[in-house]
Design a protein around this motif. Structure first.
Motif, PDB file in Angstrom:
ATOM      1  N   GLU A 121      47.542  15.746 -40.422  1.00 29.61           N
ATOM      2  CA  GLU A 121      47.459  14.482 -41.145  1.00 29.61           C
ATOM      3  C   GLU A 121      48.857  13.892 -41.251  1.00 29.61           C
ATOM      4  O   GLU A 121      49.784  14.545 -41.731  1.00 29.61           O
ATOM      5  N   HIS A 122      49.025  12.657 -40.792  1.00 32.07           N
ATOM      6  CA  HIS A 122      50.317  11.987 -40.861  1.00 32.07           C
ATOM      7  C   HIS A 122      50.677  11.675 -42.310  1.00 32.07           C
ATOM      8  O   HIS A 122      49.795  11.452 -43.145  1.00 32.07           O
ATOM      9  N   SER A 129      56.075  13.923 -47.319  1.00 30.54           N
ATOM     10  CA  SER A 129      55.784  15.108 -46.506  1.00 30.54           C
ATOM     11  C   SER A 129      55.095  16.191 -47.320  1.00 30.54           C
ATOM     12  O   SER A 129      54.190  16.871 -46.838  1.00 30.54           O
ATOM     13  N   GLY A 130      55.515  16.363 -48.585  1.00 31.30           N
ATOM     14  CA  GLY A 130      54.877  17.371 -49.435  1.00 31.30           C
ATOM     15  C   GLY A 130      53.417  17.046 -49.682  1.00 31.30           C
ATOM     16  O   GLY A 130      52.547  17.925 -49.609  1.00 31.30           O
ATOM     17  N   THR A 135      47.769  18.127 -48.690  1.00 29.02           N
ATOM     18  CA  THR A 135      46.460  17.561 -48.360  1.00 29.02           C
ATOM     19  C   THR A 135      45.839  18.319 -47.186  1.00 29.02           C
ATOM     20  O   THR A 135      44.647  18.625 -47.195  1.00 29.02           O
ATOM     21  N   MET A 136      46.656  18.647 -46.171  1.00 29.39           N
ATOM     22  CA  MET A 136      46.153  19.427 -45.031  1.00 29.39           C
ATOM     23  C   MET A 136      45.703  20.812 -45.475  1.00 29.39           C
ATOM     24  O   MET A 136      44.640  21.286 -45.079  1.00 29.39           O
ATOM     25  N   LEU A 137      46.508  21.454 -46.315  1.00 32.32           N
ATOM     26  CA  LEU A 137      46.169  22.804 -46.766  1.00 32.32           C
ATOM     27  C   LEU A 137      44.901  22.802 -47.616  1.00 32.32           C
ATOM     28  O   LEU A 137      44.018  23.649 -47.445  1.00 32.32           O
ATOM     29  N   LEU A 138      44.793  21.847 -48.525  1.00 39.18           N
ATOM     30  CA  LEU A 138      43.588  21.754 -49.347  1.00 39.18           C
ATOM     31  C   LEU A 138      42.359  21.482 -48.488  1.00 39.18           C
ATOM     32  O   LEU A 138      41.286  22.046 -48.733  1.00 39.18           O
ATOM     33  N   VAL A 145      41.140  15.695 -50.850  1.00 39.13           N
ATOM     34  CA  VAL A 145      41.847  14.826 -51.777  1.00 39.13           C
ATOM     35  C   VAL A 145      42.805  13.960 -50.973  1.00 39.13           C
ATOM     36  O   VAL A 145      43.216  14.327 -49.880  1.00 39.13           O
ATOM     37  N   SER A 146      43.142  12.826 -51.534  1.00 38.05           N
ATOM     38  CA  SER A 146      44.044  11.911 -50.838  1.00 38.05           C
ATOM     39  C   SER A 146      45.500  12.314 -51.091  1.00 38.05           C
ATOM     40  O   SER A 146      45.809  12.982 -52.078  1.00 38.05           O
TER      41      SER A 146
END
Length: 187
Positions: A121-122, A129-130, A135-138, A145-146
């Motif tokens: 996800e960009h 970046s955090g 968001t990718m990990l979740l 989540v956004s």
């Protein structure tokens, strides 16, 4: 806490003076001097598999939090929120606990964990970046989540805990990763 100090028992903040952390493979004890005028005190132990509200036992002017470490929580680095209520309001602190990677029983525990197959996800913004990484990990664990929601949570932690903004992403990651889905969505 003065994060530049490598000894976790040395604390710059007078509200957690004399911090001591003792642990075995099964239990942990955290103690510190209770500041004057504190009327209530509790620790959130969820990140180590304990209760959300842990009350201390007291000896002289020290508070002692002692509880069992949940299986799977006996190694790693954790952040434990502590609340001190005084007449002038509620003060939040974070106690950082490092249960070194060499703490496993004789048969050994994994010393590294790898999360793979993340959906890329960009970043939504140049300085997000955090939020993008979380968001990718979740998403990998099934919670959608956004980035904006994650960023709002991080900003809230900075405000609520008076956390250094540079450390907010780790704090958000720990709080989200150790909360139930309902808790995360409620925040």
């Amino acid at each position: 806490m003065d994060l530049a100090v490598t000894d976790s028992t040395i604390v710059a903040d007078p509200n957690l003076a004399g911090l001591e952390i003792q642990s075995s493979d099964w239990e942990i004890q955290i103690s510190f001097q209770v500041p004057p005028l504190v009327t209530d005190l509790w620790l959130d132990g969820r990140s180590l598999g304990a209760d959300a509200v842990i009350r201390p036992s007291h000896q002289a002017d020290r508070a002692y939090f002692r509880f069992a470490l949940a299986p799977g929580k006996r190694i790693g680095k954790y952040a434990l929120p502590v609340a001190l209520r005084r007449q002038d309001g509620l003060i939040w602190h974070t106690i950082f606990v490092d249960l070194g990677m060499n703490r496993g029983p004789a048969e050994g525990l994994p010393q590294q964990a790898r999360v793979s197959h993340l959906t890329f996800e960009h970043q939504a913004e140049p300085a997000a970046s955090g939020a993008a990484a979380l968001t990718m990990l979740l998403g990998h664990f099934g919670l959608k989540v956004s980035q904006q929601h994650v960023k709002e949570m991080a900003d809230r932690l900075v405000e609520m805990w008076q956390m250094d903004p540079h450390h907010k992403w780790a704090g958000v990651a720990i709080r989200i990763a150790h909360a139930g889905t309902r808790d995360v969505q409620a925040r």
